[in-house]
Design a protein around this motif. Sequence first.
Motif, mmCIF file in Angstrom:
data_model
loop_
_atom_site.group_PDB
_atom_site.id
_atom_site.type_symbol
_atom_site.label_atom_id
_atom_site.label_comp_id
_atom_site.label_asym_id
_atom_site.label_seq_id
_atom_site.Cartn_x
_atom_site.Cartn_y
_atom_site.Cartn_z
ATOM 1 N N ARG A 1 -7.538 -6.170 -5.356
ATOM 2 C CA ARG A 1 -6.395 -6.440 -4.568
ATOM 3 C C ARG A 1 -5.776 -7.689 -4.865
ATOM 4 O O ARG A 1 -6.589 -8.607 -5.720
ATOM 5 C CB ARG A 1 -6.873 -6.712 -3.183
ATOM 6 C CG ARG A 1 -7.645 -5.414 -2.418
ATOM 7 C CD ARG A 1 -6.583 -4.366 -2.101
ATOM 8 N NE ARG A 1 -7.169 -3.285 -1.369
ATOM 9 C CZ ARG A 1 -7.554 -2.057 -2.208
ATOM 10 N NH1 ARG A 1 -7.469 -2.002 -3.456
ATOM 11 N NH2 ARG A 1 -7.876 -0.922 -1.551
ATOM 12 N N HIS B 1 -9.978 5.690 -1.218
ATOM 13 C CA HIS B 1 -9.866 4.115 -1.548
ATOM 14 C C HIS B 1 -8.989 3.821 -2.694
ATOM 15 O O HIS B 1 -9.559 4.187 -3.813
ATOM 16 C CB HIS B 1 -11.449 3.698 -1.889
ATOM 17 C CG HIS B 1 -11.417 2.281 -1.578
ATOM 18 N ND1 HIS B 1 -12.665 1.521 -1.675
ATOM 19 C CD2 HIS B 1 -10.550 1.052 -1.506
ATOM 20 C CE1 HIS B 1 -12.529 0.267 -1.519
ATOM 21 N NE2 HIS B 1 -11.267 0.056 -1.857
ATOM 22 N N ARG C 1 -14.897 3.935 0.861
ATOM 23 C CA ARG C 1 -13.912 4.376 1.837
ATOM 24 C C ARG C 1 -13.236 5.534 1.344
ATOM 25 O O ARG C 1 -12.864 5.540 0.019
ATOM 26 C CB ARG C 1 -12.800 3.156 1.907
ATOM 27 C CG ARG C 1 -11.521 3.628 2.618
ATOM 28 C CD ARG C 1 -10.511 2.407 2.490
ATOM 29 N NE ARG C 1 -10.783 1.373 3.489
ATOM 30 C CZ ARG C 1 -10.074 0.121 3.165
ATOM 31 N NH1 ARG C 1 -9.008 0.158 2.455
ATOM 32 N NH2 ARG C 1 -10.435 -0.745 3.988
ATOM 33 N N GLU D 1 0.948 -1.343 -0.031
ATOM 34 C CA GLU D 1 0.015 -0.006 -0.068
ATOM 35 C C GLU D 1 1.050 1.265 0.108
ATOM 36 O O GLU D 1 0.302 2.323 -0.205
ATOM 37 C CB GLU D 1 -0.945 0.000 1.184
ATOM 38 C CG GLU D 1 -1.947 -1.396 1.163
ATOM 39 C CD GLU D 1 -2.946 -1.233 2.159
ATOM 40 O OE1 GLU D 1 -3.545 -0.158 2.352
ATOM 41 O OE2 GLU D 1 -3.691 -2.158 2.445
#
Length: 350
Positions: free
Chosen positions: A220, A291, A288, A133
Motif C-alpha cells: 500500500r 485482496h 482477504r 482502490e
Amino acid sequence: MKNILVTGGCGFIGANFIRYLLEESDFTGRIINVDKLTYAGNPENLAGIDKQFSGRYHFVKADICDRQAMEMVFEKYQIDSVCHFAAESHVDRSIVEPDAFIKTNIVGTFNLLELARFYQDRIILFHHIGTDEVYGSLGESGYFTEKTAYSPNSPYSASKAASDHLVRSYGKTYNLPVTISNCSNNYGPYQFPEKLIPLTILNALEGKPLPVYGEGLNVRDWLYVTDHCIAVWLIMQKGKRVETYNIGGRCEMRNIDVVSVICDMIDELVTKPGNSPRRDLIAFVKDRPGHDQRYAIDFSKLETELGWIPAESFETGIKKTIKWYIDNSGWANRVKSGEYMSWIKQQYDL
Ligand code: NAD
Ligand code: TYD
C-alpha cells in the motif's frame, strides 16, 4: 466558498479535514458537518470545535440518503460548496455486509448530487473524496494515473467507483462544478482501529496479536492524513472543474514492513512487560478474498498543476501517529468499548 457542507465529518479523514480548515487554513467561512454517526462516526473527534469556532461550525446528525433531511440542510445553511467524505469505508466489512456500502456510497452520493443540481445557482463546488482502490490492483511495477481504467475488486471499491462515475456525469451532463480526488491509504490521528495501522498500534500497545493477512506481502502507499487534507483544500480552491486528481504519499510499503516498523518504534517508546520484541505478536491470518496485491499512485498531475507534494515521510508520520495513540489512550478505550471489538474478534477469531 462561505458555507461548506462537509459530509462524514465525524469520521477519521473528515474530522481531520474540519480541524485543518478551521485551525490551520485560510478558510474564513462556516462548516456544516452532516454525519449519521455510524459505528465509525465519533463526535469526540471534534470535541470543543463548536465552542472554539462558535458560529463557524454546525453539526447536523443526518443520513445522506435522507433526501428531506439533506434538503433542509442545503436550505437552512445556504450551502454553496460540498466536500463529500461520508461513506462506508472498510473493505472487510464490505465483503461481509455490502448493503450499507451500496446505500451510502452510491445512493447517498446520488442524493447529494441531485440536491446540488437543484441548488445549482449558488453551488460553487462539489468535491468528492474517492479512493485509489477504484483502479484495481497493480503487479510489481507501474502506477495508477488519472487515466488508468477503473477495475474495482471489492464491493467497497465498486461502490466508490460508481459514486465517482455519478459525480463526473453530473459535471459533464449538468455542468455541475465538480472535482474528484482519488487518494491512497491514509493514516494518522482519530483513525478507527479496524484499519491496519491503528489496529496494529493499539494491539501492540496492549500486547495483543497483530493480524497480518496472508504473508503480509501486499503493498500500500501510505499518506499522512494532514497531507491529504492540505491537498483536498488546494484542489477545492484551484483544481480544474470536472477533473480528477490522484493524491499519494510517495510511500510504498509491504504490510509486513509496516507492522514491523510499528512494533520496533513502540518497543523504543514503551517497555513491554517481559521485554520480548513486539514483532513476536505478529499473527499471520487467513487472507482477504480478492485482496488487491499492490497500490501505487502517480500524483504528478497534482504536483505539476497545483504544486503539492506530501510533507511527511512514513518515518515522521508514523512517529506522530504512534505518539498520538499513546497520548490519547482515553479516546482509544472509549472507541474500543463499543460493538466494534466483538466484530473484530468474530472476524479474526483472535
Ligand atoms: P470513516 O469510516 O472513518 O468515516 C466515515 C464517516 O461517514 C463516519 O463518520 C460515518 O458516521 C459517516 N457516514 C457513514 N455513512 C453515512 C451516511 N449514510 N450519512 C451520513 N454520514 C455517514 O472513513 P474515512 O477513513 O474517514 O474515509 C473518508 C472518505 O475517504 C471515504 O469516502 C473513503 O472512501 C475515502 N478514502 C479513505 C481512505 C482511507 O485510507 N481511510 C483512503 C481513500 C479514500
Ligand atoms: P486496510 O487498512 O483495511 O486498508 P485497505 O484494505 O483499504 O487497503 O488494510 C491495509 C492492508 O493491510 C491491506 O492489504 C489489508 C491488510 N491488513 C492486514 O494485513 N491485517 C489487518 O488486520 C487489516 C485490517 C488489514
